[in-house]
Structures are given as C-alpha cells and as structure tokens.
Enzyme design. Structure first.
Site, PDB file in Angstrom:
ATOM      1  CD  GLU A 219      17.143  68.506  60.751  1.00  0.00           C
ATOM      2  OE1 GLU A 219      16.407  68.015  61.896  1.00  0.00           O
ATOM      3  OE2 GLU A 219      15.979  68.245  60.338  1.00  0.00           O
ATOM      4  CB  CYS A 253      22.346  66.037  67.478  1.00  0.00           C
ATOM      5  SG  CYS A 253      21.873  65.451  65.676  1.00  0.00           S
TER       6      CYS A 253
END
Length: 473
Positions: A219, A253
């Site tokens: 991720e 993110c």
C-alpha cells in the site's frame, strides 16, 4: 501477557518460529474463536480510545483529537463490526461446478489461513494502519507480527498495551526499532507480508520478500490528482475536497496531491479555498482542530519543496494568510501556482499541506496530464455530468476513485482498497482482506463411482474416444 519485544534479547526469527509452531498446533481457528478475538479487540480499543488519542497528539507535537478519533479509531471499530457480521459467510466453503467432464464429483473452494502475517505500519495513521490489517488477518485465522513505526513511540506503547490485553505474543507480536529493524523484518519468511509506506521503501520490501517467495501486499502512495470539470461549481468542488486535504494536515497517502482546474476558474478556486479554510480553521497556530507536521524531518522536507518551487518561479500563498509556525510545525495549506514540471513538487509525493494548482484548457488535456504520470493511488473527479464522469472513469487508471468526494473511499468496509503499479499491489479491507490473508484451496472429491478410469491407459478404448469426441469441439 508481555508483547513488547526486545529484538536484542529475542531475534525476530525466533518470534516468527514461535508463532508458526503455535499456528501449526491450531491451523484452523473456529468461527467462534475468531469472533471472540475480534470482540475483545474492539472492547480494548474502545476502553483505550482516549489514551490512544493522547498518545497520537504527543507523537505529532499536536494532533487534532477528532482527527485521531475519526480517521484512526473509528475505522477500526467499523471494520470489526463489519467483519463480525460477515465472517461466517466468508469462511463457508464455496461450491463450484465440476463440469460434465469430471462428473460425478464435488468441487469446493475452502478458505484456509495462511499462517503468520507480517505487517509493517507507517507513522501517519499508526492505529488504523496497524489494527486494520490485523483485523482481517485475525478474521482469516492467522497469527501476526507488526513492525510499528519508530516515529510514533507514545502510540506504540498504547497499541502494545491494547493488543497485549487481547493476544499473547504467540498470536500477535509488536516489534519496535529503527530502519534496520524494519529491513530485517522484511527479510523474514512470512506467509504474507503487508507494507504501507513510500514507493521507494516498498521496492526494497518487495525485493527482500522475493528472496523467500513471500507474497506481498504493498500500500504505497504517489500523487493523487483532483480534476475539477468545467460544469462543477467551484465552491462545491472546494467543499468536497478541502477536508481530504486538511485532515491530518494532508499527511495521508490518498490526500489530494494537486488540482487540475479550468484555466479561467483558477483564481476563483484560490478564493474559494481560502474562504472555506478560514471558516474551518481560522488561525491554525492555536487551533486544536488542526494537526501539526509529525516531526522536524518531515517539516523540513515540506519546507524544502516550497523553497525549490519558489526558486523555480512558483507563486505561493497561505490559505489563511498566516505564516508557517516553526515552533508548532503547523502549516496552513500552501496554495501554489505557476507550477512547472522541473519543480520537485511536481515529481515527489507531497504528503502534507502543499497544494499545487494547475490550469488546463480542455478535459482531454487534464486526462492526458494524469495518464502521462505514474498511476495514482486515488483519483478525484469533481463533476455532476454523467458523461464527464464516464469519460474520466474509462480513460484513466488509479487504485480508487471518488466522484465529488475525496479520501472517504478508504473507509468503505465493503470494498477493496489498494494501489496499481507504483502506487501499490494487492488489496485488503473487508472481504478482500480476508481473501488476501487466506489460501483458496480447491477440493475435488469423488464417491464410489469413478469415471476417471475411462481416460486411463491403455488409450484407444471406445468410451475414452467418445469422451474426447464430446469435449474436443
């Protein structure tokens, strides 16, 4: 139950071996056992939510207590509730069609725990990005080792307290240490390794895991764009994206990384953003709702991006006309125009409250700009027109998409979350997390009647020839 592991006294490999032995003694935990563990984890999180909020605030210098509650703790509680509700269905063997060729036979897919899962969590959401993967790993029946970020020591202390009240170290172990510990952690022969963090480190993690043929879920991040279409009212566009940029001071993110806006609406966007930012936060220096940059290293990195952009011709203005405060490391959104590709801010993931604003002449130009760059973890479109929405959806690639919203897709329990290419690999959350941390084991079974013998040698028999004639067409 002591879960704080001193890697100098006990090697990481010894922890892994202990967990694997424990797993081998009970390789298929029952539904009741898994649900009981999840319920205990939920209760421990709720009992310690204030302590976790305080610890997060301490680690960041200042972190909004509501940011921590909404973005770190609440998603874990929702995830547990959703998992408990659906776990029985996920665990049930899935019946498949064996086909005429293999009849009579039964065909099922059984979802088997993998074993020991490694989880490397980052500093920006240290609760959600540690506990979230753990929830699905436990739901799938696994053991887990979690490498906690060295940048959140106070939160780590509380997390180990929470987890030690639910699991012993043979089931879930927390590991602390600097970058060398994380590097050693990624070399362990886990049954699956999940890493959340930067693309650069993700490449190293994948290379280390490859030596053991350890499957990985990465991720990562990258530059998630916002395309504001011509039809979208600017005030509405800002309202839908500003929270995603300001939550955790943009240290996310999937935070909007840059804005693509029709050229003639650029100034209107700036004016609307500044107005709404001031309404939400006013002065950020003493505002308890606005989070600080986590540490000096990250603060200086963001300052360096601003310095480089300004030196190369960018124009920068503060969203609330307030100076950046060095003492508190509080930085209002910095609105950046006259952006060029030579600037570091155009190349690097920002991961903070800096917002490049880039004008475009046509939607095709905006789409081409996005497609000419590495595929982002998230793409955000602000448009009320179905035809525009469909055009962007079909002409771009990204890990996920929000239309007229930002970041909230990450909290959707009933949908996968993951990147694509440089922004990540694999999925987790909800059912996809359960599948990621399970082995889909095909089981074909026959009874007394064996039709398979009709295709055994010696070849050339009439029944065998008939079977081939029926199916080779």
């Amino acid at each position: 139950m002591n879960m704080v592991i001193n890697e100098k006294a006990v090697t990481l490999k010894q922890i892994l071996d202990t967990q694997r032995r424990d797993f081998n003694e009970s390789p298929m935990p029952s539904l009741a056992v898994r649900i009981a563990q999840l319920k205990k984890l939920k209760a421990a999180l709720l009992d310690n939510k204030t302590a976790l909020q305080d610890a997060l605030c301490a680690d960041f210098g200042h972190r909004s207590l509501d940011d921590s509650l909404i973005a770190d703790i609440l998603p874990c509680i929702n995830n547990i509730n959703y998992t408990i509700k659906n776990l029985k269905k996920w665990m049930k063997p899935n019946r498949r069609h064996s086909g005429l060729l293999f009849m009579p036979a039964k065909l099922h897919v059984h979802y088997q725990p993998l074993g020991v899962i490694g989880i490397i969590s980052p500093w920006n959401f240290p609760v959600m990005l540690s506990i979230g993967p753990l929830i699905t790993a436990i739901a799938a029946g696994n053991r887990a080792m979690i490498k906690l970020s060295e940048f959140t020591p106070a939160t780590n202390e509380q997390l180990t307290k929470v987890l030690s009240s639910v699991f012993d170290s043979q089931h879930v172990a927390c590991v602390q240490g600097e970058a060398d510990t994380a590097a050693a952690f990624s070399t362990l022969p886990f049954d699956h390794l999940l890493y959340t963090g930067s693309t650069t480190v993700g490449q190293k993690v994948m290379a280390s895991a490859a030596k053991n043929l350890t499957p990985v879920t990465l991720e990562l991040g990258g530059k998630s764009p916002v395309i504001i279409a011509e039809d979208m009212p600017i005030d509405m566009a800002v309202e839908r994206l500003i929270y995603g940029k300001c939550l955790n001071a943009g240290q996310i993110c999937v935070a909007p990384d840059y804005i693509l806006v029709p050229k003639h609406k650029q100034q209107a966007f700036i004016d609307a953003y500044k107005q709404q930012f001031k309404q939400m936060y006013g002065e950020v220096k003493h505002n308890k709702d606005y989070t600080s940059i986590v540490n000096t290293r990250q603060f200086e990195r963001l300052q360096s991006l601003l310095t480089d952009a300004q030196a190369k011709g960018a124009h920068i203005e503060s969203a609330n006309d307030e100076e950046i405060d060095t003492d508190t490391r509080k930085m209002p959104t910095q609105l950046i125009t006259r952006v060029s590709n030579e600037m570091d801010i155009s190349q690097d993931e920002i991961f903070g409250p800096l917002l490049p604003i880039m004008p475009y002449e046509s939607l095709n130009e905006a789409i081409e700009y996005v497609n000419d760059r590495p595929r982002p973890l998230a793409l955000y479109l602000m448009s009320l027109k179905k035809t525009t929405q469909q055009e962007v959806l079909t002409q771009t690639h990204s890990g996920g998409v929000c239309i007229n919203e930002t970041v909230f897709h990450v909290a959707a329990d009933d949908a996968p979350f993951g990147g694509i290419g440089p922004s990540g690999m694999g999925h987790y959350h909800g059912k996809e997390g359960f599948l990621t941390f399970s082995h889909a084991r095909t089981v074909l079974s026959r009874g007394k009647l064996n039709t398979g013998k009709f295709v055994h040698p010696p070849y050339g028999g009439k029944i065998g020839a008939l079977i081939l004639k029926i199916f080779l067409r």
